[in-house]
Motif scaffolding. Structure first.
Motif, PDB file in Angstrom:
ATOM      1  N   CYS A 195      -8.133  80.196  -7.570  1.00 46.50           N
ATOM      2  CA  CYS A 195      -9.236  79.253  -7.768  1.00 46.50           C
ATOM      3  C   CYS A 195      -8.901  77.918  -7.089  1.00 46.50           C
ATOM      4  N   PRO A 196      -9.732  77.501  -6.126  1.00 43.57           N
ATOM      5  CA  PRO A 196      -9.379  76.318  -5.339  1.00 43.57           C
ATOM      6  C   PRO A 196      -9.454  75.011  -6.116  1.00 43.57           C
ATOM      7  N   THR A 197     -10.105  75.018  -7.271  1.00 41.95           N
ATOM      8  CA  THR A 197     -10.320  73.758  -7.980  1.00 41.95           C
ATOM      9  C   THR A 197      -9.644  73.709  -9.352  1.00 41.95           C
ATOM     10  N   ALA A 199     -10.432  75.549 -11.950  1.00 44.19           N
ATOM     11  CA  ALA A 199     -11.492  75.589 -12.973  1.00 44.19           C
ATOM     12  C   ALA A 199     -11.197  76.578 -14.100  1.00 44.19           C
ATOM     13  N   ILE A 200     -10.256  77.505 -13.871  1.00 48.86           N
ATOM     14  CA  ILE A 200     -10.027  78.560 -14.864  1.00 48.86           C
ATOM     15  C   ILE A 200      -9.057  78.059 -15.936  1.00 48.86           C
ATOM     16  N   LEU A 206     -14.002  78.816 -18.401  1.00 52.37           N
ATOM     17  CA  LEU A 206     -13.979  77.919 -17.247  1.00 52.37           C
ATOM     18  C   LEU A 206     -14.292  76.493 -17.662  1.00 52.37           C
ATOM     19  N   LEU A 210     -15.535  71.885 -12.850  1.00 55.11           N
ATOM     20  CA  LEU A 210     -14.683  72.152 -11.692  1.00 55.11           C
ATOM     21  C   LEU A 210     -15.065  73.434 -10.967  1.00 55.11           C
ATOM     22  N   CYS A 211     -16.001  74.161 -11.533  1.00 54.76           N
ATOM     23  CA  CYS A 211     -16.330  75.468 -10.952  1.00 54.76           C
ATOM     24  C   CYS A 211     -17.328  75.323  -9.793  1.00 54.76           C
ATOM     25  N   ILE A 212     -16.915  75.767  -8.626  1.00 53.59           N
ATOM     26  CA  ILE A 212     -17.753  75.656  -7.424  1.00 53.59           C
ATOM     27  C   ILE A 212     -19.061  76.417  -7.608  1.00 53.59           C
ATOM     28  N   SER A 213     -18.970  77.544  -8.302  1.00 51.63           N
ATOM     29  CA  SER A 213     -20.174  78.341  -8.504  1.00 51.63           C
ATOM     30  C   SER A 213     -21.221  77.526  -9.265  1.00 51.63           C
ATOM     31  N   CYS A 236     -19.565  81.132  -5.697  1.00 53.18           N
ATOM     32  CA  CYS A 236     -18.153  81.197  -5.292  1.00 53.18           C
ATOM     33  C   CYS A 236     -17.624  82.508  -5.876  1.00 53.18           C
ATOM     34  N   GLU A 238     -14.136  83.483  -5.289  1.00 54.64           N
ATOM     35  CA  GLU A 238     -12.704  83.572  -4.996  1.00 54.64           C
ATOM     36  C   GLU A 238     -11.902  84.173  -6.143  1.00 54.64           C
ATOM     37  N   CYS A 239     -12.356  83.921  -7.373  1.00 52.71           N
ATOM     38  CA  CYS A 239     -11.618  84.491  -8.504  1.00 52.71           C
ATOM     39  C   CYS A 239     -11.957  85.968  -8.695  1.00 52.71           C
TER      40      CYS A 239
HETATM   41  S1  SF4 Z   1     -16.110  80.760  -9.168  1.00 50.34           S
HETATM   42 FE1  SF4 Z   1     -14.696  79.717  -7.747  1.00 50.34          FE
HETATM   43  S2  SF4 Z   1     -14.433  77.655  -8.579  1.00 50.34           S
HETATM   44 FE2  SF4 Z   1     -15.365  78.920 -10.189  1.00 50.34          FE
HETATM   45  S3  SF4 Z   1     -13.625  79.660 -11.348  1.00 50.34           S
HETATM   46 FE3  SF4 Z   1     -14.022  81.218  -9.804  1.00 50.34          FE
HETATM   47  S4  SF4 Z   1     -12.726  80.654  -8.075  1.00 50.34           S
HETATM   48 FE4  SF4 Z   1     -12.813  78.895  -9.432  1.00 50.34          FE
END
Ligand code: SF4
Ligand code: SF4
Length: 294
Positions: A195-197, A199-200, A206, A210-213, A236, A238-239
């Protein structure tokens, strides 16, 4: 009395990939956890989550006399789900490439209700996302999977790239599903690292600020406070794309989950210049339209 065999037949005919049936009981434990998550202020700008708390955790408040909840999952993984090229600058969550799942799953659930012969007002309620309902807890109780560290339901067979929908019914079912008791996250933690931010949170929830989604889908939050969306235009994943359970999971089987466009054909410059009417004519059926309805 509903027959679980008939429910299975109707769910399969409607195009669901996994399902289960649970009694329409209050989800007290889940409610306590959710309230403490709210108290910690993790719901950033999602004011609707604070409304209808009792209904969210008690299907009988959404449909008086409810006895059963059918929970269905549709897999949406497609060829774009695991790769979101970095330099592109307009990454889109792969579920949003298909037709808006709210409409698709609602139609699927309606056909299940018809197949069961339960269409009378007051006997059935169709729920897809916009209805307050603790669907992840219900999915776990329905045996579909466990709630993963990325906060999403993960199925051992389908991974986490699934969309959920529910039918609340006033009839009892002859057999209810066995809750899923496993935890395929043990020994992993890739989503937290990816997770780039950050947020988890450690408790499988979450921090939505901080969650990009959340930031790229909910209106007006995208660039607030200089937030870096890491090239994501809508959603998003990525997770999920890093999750071992999504690597060999099957691609979508339901044709309604087919991508309507190739996200790699459109860069951030294209999206920035797109007017709402142009977006409507090009992407009118996709959830990305949410970005243009401000
Ligand atoms: S959706 Fe993206 S920003 Fe949100 S928790 Fe998953 S990886 Fe992190
Ligand atoms: S990446 Fe690992 S820890 Fe995260 S949801 Fe998947 S299995 Fe669980």
């Amino acid at each position: 009395m509903l027959k679980s065999e008939n429910i299975s037949l109707q769910m399969a005919l409607a195009g669901f990939d996994a399902w289960g049936v649970v009694p329409a009981a209050e989800l007290s434990d889940a409610k306590v956890r959710f309230e403490s998550w709210l108290e910690e202020g993790n719901d950033y700008h999602l004011d609707y989550l604070r409304r209808n708390l009792d209904k969210r955790f008690n299907p009988t408040l959404l449909l008086p006399g409810a006895r059963s909840v059918v929970v269905g999952a549709v897999a949406y993984k497609n060829l774009f789900s695991l790769t979101h090229p970095e330099p592109h600058g307009a990454r889109i969550a792969s579920y949003a490439l298909a037709e808006d799942y709210h409409l698709t799953i609602k139609a699927m659930l309606r056909s299940v209700a018809e197949g069961l012969g339960v269409t009378e007002r007051g006997k059935v309620k169709i729920c897809v996302d916009s209805v307050p309902l603790a669907e992840k807890s219900l999915a776990q109780r329905a045996g579909i999977g466990w709630v993963g560290r990325n906060s999403l339901v993960v199925s051992p067979r389908l991974g986490s790239m699934m969309l959920l929908g529910e039918l609340i019914l006033t009839e009892e079912c002859d057999t209810y599903s066995t809750p899923y008791e496993g935890d395929g996250c043990v020994g992993c933690g890739r989503c937290l690292l990816r997770c780039p931010t950050g947020a988890i949170l450690p408790n499988r929830t979450l921090n939505t600020s901080l969650c990009i989604s959340n930031r790229t889908i909910e209106q007006g939050l995208e660039g607030a406070e200089g937030f870096d969306t890491h090239g994501w235009f809508f959603g998003c994943e990525e997770c999920q794309s890093c999750c071992p359970h999504n690597q060999d999971s099957p691609l979508y089987a339901n044709p309604k989950m087919a991508p309507l466009f190739d996200p790699q054909e459109y860069d951030s410059n294209f999206w920035a210049k797109l007017t709402p009417s142009e977006a409507e004519s090009l992407f009118g059926k996709s959830p990305v339209m949410r970005k243009f309805k401000k």
